[in-house]
Design a protein around this motif. Structure first.
Motif, mmCIF file in Angstrom:
data_model
loop_
_atom_site.group_PDB
_atom_site.id
_atom_site.type_symbol
_atom_site.label_atom_id
_atom_site.label_comp_id
_atom_site.label_asym_id
_atom_site.label_seq_id
_atom_site.Cartn_x
_atom_site.Cartn_y
_atom_site.Cartn_z
ATOM 1 N N ARG A 8 -51.840 48.705 -44.368
ATOM 2 C CA ARG A 8 -51.997 48.931 -43.272
ATOM 3 C C ARG A 8 -53.706 48.622 -42.793
ATOM 4 N NH1 ARG A 8 -49.894 50.763 -38.519
ATOM 5 N NH2 ARG A 8 -51.473 51.792 -37.096
ATOM 6 N N GLU A 34 -49.139 44.934 -35.723
ATOM 7 C CA GLU A 34 -48.551 46.274 -35.695
ATOM 8 C C GLU A 34 -47.120 46.318 -35.171
ATOM 9 O OE1 GLU A 34 -50.788 50.426 -35.192
ATOM 10 O OE2 GLU A 34 -50.555 49.103 -33.434
ATOM 11 N N ASP A 71 -50.004 44.645 -41.827
ATOM 12 C CA ASP A 71 -50.241 44.929 -40.669
ATOM 13 C C ASP A 71 -51.559 45.011 -40.175
ATOM 14 O OD1 ASP A 71 -50.800 46.621 -38.164
ATOM 15 O OD2 ASP A 71 -49.124 48.025 -38.791
#
Length: 132
Positions: A8, A34, A71
């Motif tokens: 992430r 995302e 992401d």
């Protein structure tokens, strides 16, 4: 089957790349927008490419490869050209989705990731076992 590793954001991706830096098998970086609680990205191109790219990972990626599933954050973070490290060297990513061969020059971006034949060729070219 390839190893899928979620990341992430930029900092987490960089930490994982350091962790895998001595890996001999290919490492791929797949960048996407995302996702919400229903698993749908804010990025329409990412949504369009998802099924094709996931199928290609399972059927064409080298067995021992690592795929970082990165992401890049929400739309606002992605559009921040000044402070978005994905957009700066050495990555220079202008759009998502993007698939990069780490430590290589090969990459596919946007609509290219919806093309099964391009993905097959990408993995064939980046698989060191194909070059033997």
């Amino acid at each position: 089957m390839p190893e899928f590793v979620p990341a992430r954001g930029f900092i987490e991706m960089e930490k994982l790349l350091k962790l895998y830096e001595n890996q001999k098998d290919p490492i791929y970086i797949y960048l996407f927008g995302e996702k919400d609680k229903q698993g749908r990205s804010w990025c329409p191109d990412c949504v369009d490419a998802e099924e094709t790219i996931m199928t290609a990972f399972r059927t064409n990626a080298p067995e021992e490869s690592v795929i970082l599933m990165v992401d890049v954050g929400n739309r606002e973070a992605w559009m921040d050209i000044k402070d978005n490290n994905f957009r700066k060297p050495p990555y220079n990513v202008d759009g998502i989705p993007s698939l990069l061969h780490w430590k290589g020059v090969e990459r596919l971006d946007g609509i290219q990731l919806t093309k099964k034949t391009l993905l097959e060729l990408f993995f064939e070219v980046t698989d060191p076992k194909q070059k033997d």
